[in-house]
Design a protein around this motif. Structure first.
Motif, PDB file in Angstrom:
ATOM      1  N   LYS A   1      -9.609 -21.625  47.447  1.00 36.01           N
ATOM      2  CA  LYS A   1     -10.804 -21.812  45.476  1.00 36.01           C
ATOM      3  C   LYS A   1     -11.921 -21.728  46.501  1.00 36.01           C
TER       4      LYS A   1
ATOM      5  N   ARG B   1      -0.981 -32.157  40.732  1.00 34.76           N
ATOM      6  CA  ARG B   1      -1.437 -31.914  41.984  1.00 34.76           C
ATOM      7  C   ARG B   1      -1.675 -33.704  43.152  1.00 34.76           C
TER       8      ARG B   1
ATOM      9  N   SER C   1     -14.485 -22.904  44.624  1.00 31.06           N
ATOM     10  CA  SER C   1     -14.465 -24.051  43.893  1.00 31.06           C
ATOM     11  C   SER C   1     -13.544 -25.349  43.148  1.00 31.06           C
ATOM     12  N   ALA C   2     -14.441 -27.311  43.668  1.00 25.63           N
ATOM     13  CA  ALA C   2     -13.327 -27.851  43.260  1.00 25.63           C
ATOM     14  C   ALA C   2     -12.456 -28.013  41.750  1.00 25.63           C
ATOM     15  N   ASN C   3     -12.319 -26.593  40.580  1.00 27.72           N
ATOM     16  CA  ASN C   3     -12.025 -27.086  39.407  1.00 27.72           C
ATOM     17  C   ASN C   3     -11.700 -25.962  39.009  1.00 27.72           C
ATOM     18  N   GLN C   4     -11.775 -24.588  40.205  1.00 22.10           N
ATOM     19  CA  GLN C   4     -11.405 -23.241  39.665  1.00 22.10           C
ATOM     20  C   GLN C   4      -9.587 -23.539  39.109  1.00 22.10           C
ATOM     21  N   PRO C   5      -9.978 -22.658  37.796  1.00 25.58           N
ATOM     22  CA  PRO C   5      -8.740 -22.704  36.961  1.00 25.58           C
ATOM     23  C   PRO C   5      -7.497 -21.444  37.930  1.00 25.58           C
TER      24      PRO C   5
ATOM     25  N   TYR D   1      -4.228 -21.997  42.015  1.00 25.87           N
ATOM     26  CA  TYR D   1      -5.255 -23.234  42.163  1.00 25.87           C
ATOM     27  C   TYR D   1      -5.386 -24.563  42.098  1.00 25.87           C
ATOM     28  N   GLU D   2      -4.929 -24.515  40.753  1.00 33.24           N
ATOM     29  CA  GLU D   2      -5.068 -25.997  40.610  1.00 33.24           C
ATOM     30  C   GLU D   2      -4.169 -27.586  40.939  1.00 33.24           C
TER      31      GLU D   2
ATOM     32  N   GLU E   1     -15.869 -29.829  52.320  1.00 34.54           N
ATOM     33  CA  GLU E   1     -15.029 -30.888  51.090  1.00 34.54           C
ATOM     34  C   GLU E   1     -13.776 -30.977  52.241  1.00 34.54           C
TER      35      GLU E   1
ATOM     36  N   ASP F   1      -5.818 -29.982  45.991  1.00 35.89           N
ATOM     37  CA  ASP F   1      -7.256 -30.855  45.938  1.00 35.89           C
ATOM     38  C   ASP F   1      -7.276 -30.514  47.011  1.00 35.89           C
TER      39      ASP F   1
ATOM     40  N   ALA G   1      -0.518 -28.124  37.669  1.00 38.77           N
ATOM     41  CA  ALA G   1      -1.816 -29.055  37.575  1.00 38.77           C
ATOM     42  C   ALA G   1      -1.531 -30.841  37.724  1.00 38.77           C
TER      43      ALA G   1
END
Length: 376
Positions: free
Chosen positions: A206, A178, A208-212, A216-217, A264, A220, A175
């Motif tokens: 992914k 990124r 969603s943008a903030n998917q944990p 994924y993290e 996105e 972007d 993360a």
């Protein structure tokens, strides 16, 4: 064209007669094996004679990943349907020294160019021993000297070997790395673009943008979509070797990824990932113990035939599956067929995506490529 699903009592001659096509064409297009036994639930691609002209490539960007040990025959058969061949894979050291694949890739590059296919250098964080190591990513993208070293070597290798671009296939990016990763992709693309070379990047699926999650993290979507010339959505491996028995690329999950991605990234930059394989799980599944066998989609049907299994079709996942018993042990198989691939092609059309990229093309699957050509 049509897709016919086999019913009890069917045989090739009867199906051919009903459609007014030759039995030989059904056998050939679907890679049936003598004595051409069928199994209930099997999907057959039926192409009518006036549709069997494949002298031109599909009107869509179609790519396939291949290791350097691919069968020359399989590559020769597949190239007419591709616009890009992703040669897997180049690695690098922690100081940004580029590492070549263990086997020579020159013949693959030449074969691609002879078929008007763009050969693409695939870059992954493989170390000198051939193992994935995301610490290599951290080391290179956070050090200006190492990063420039790697980018410079990529450019010189592309020029020397006559590649057409680079595909950045980095997974499990930390993360905290990124933004540095995005900067690396941007710098690479800015370096290659003036020479006419392209940069693509593979994206974890992914929603969603903030998917944990480590997968994924570090990705972007918006920034990478802006930096690269195109992206690949890695929309497969929900069902995987060490995971529970389920569809490899369930359409309901694939759709969620696409729905997020187009918010996105411009659709014309997006390629949908399609799996050219399935898995065979021994049951019952036990996490940490059960290991599924990787199988080809043509092979999956042969397993069903050999065990007289009935192929089912999950209408939510839009994927075929079946169970069989071998030596007293129950198995469950999920794979792709022309119905599941057609559903993915329809998703590409629905969202106006620009391409379909296959992981991977090591196994020849004629019906898929014929269907791709017919649909696009």
């Amino acid at each position: 064209m049509d897709i016919y699903v086999v019913s009890l009592g069917d045989n090739i001659d009867r199906i051919a007669a009903d459609y007014g096509v030759s039995a030989d064409s059904i056998i050939y297009n679907n890679q049936l094996v003598y004595p051409y036994e069928l199994v209930v639930g099997q999907a057959l691609l039926i192409l009518f004679p006036d549709e069997e002209d494949f002298s031109s490539k599909p009107q869509i960007r179609a790519g396939g990943y291949a290791y350097t040990y691919i069968s020359p025959w399989v590559l020769e058969q597949t190239l007419p349907f591709l616009t890009e061949l992703f040669i897997f894979s180049y690695g690098f050291t922690s100081e940004g020294e580029l590492l070549s694949p263990p086997l020579d890739d020159y013949w693959m590059i030449q074969s691609s160019l002879s078929q008007n296919v763009r050969p693409i250098l695939t870059l992954t964080p493989l170390d000198a021993s051939g193992q994935f190591n995301n610490n290599l990513i951290t080391s290179v993208i956070n050090n200006a000297s190492y990063k420039q070293n790697l980018i410079s070597q990529l450019l010189s290798t592309i020029q020397a070997k006559n590649f057409s671009g680079v595909d950045v296939d980095f997974e499990y990016i930390k993360a905290e790395d990124r933004d540095a990763f995005t900067a690396f992709v941007n710098d690479l693309a800015e370096t290659l673009r003036p020479y006419g070379y392209t940069t693509s990047v593979a994206l974890a699926p992914k929603t969603s943008a903030n998917q944990p999650g480590l997968l994924y993290e570090g990705k972007d979507y918006a920034a990478l979509g802006a930096a690269a010339d195109s992206v690949l959505l890695m929309t497969y491996e929900w069902g995987y070797k060490y995971g529970p028995n389920m569809a490899v690329a369930p359409l309901n999950m694939v759709r969620r990824v696409v729905e997020y991605a187009v918010t996105e990234i411009p659709p014309e930059k997006i390629h949908l990932g399609i799996p050219n394989y399935g898995y065979d799980w021994p049951l019952p599944f036990e996490r940490g113990v059960t290991v599924a066998a990787t199988i080809g989609n043509v092979e999956a049907v042969r397993i069903a035939v050999n065990h007289n299994a009935v192929i089912q079709f999950d209408e939510t996942a839009m994927s075929p599956y079946f169970r069989y018993i071998n030596n007293g042990m129950e198995h469950e198989v999920w794979f792709e067929d022309v119905r599941s691939v057609l559903a993915k092609f329809n998703l590409i059309k629905e969202y106006g995506l620009s391409g379909a990229d296959y992981w991977q093309i090591m196994r020849w699957w004629r019906a898929n490529w014929l269907l791709l050509n017919e649909q696009f």
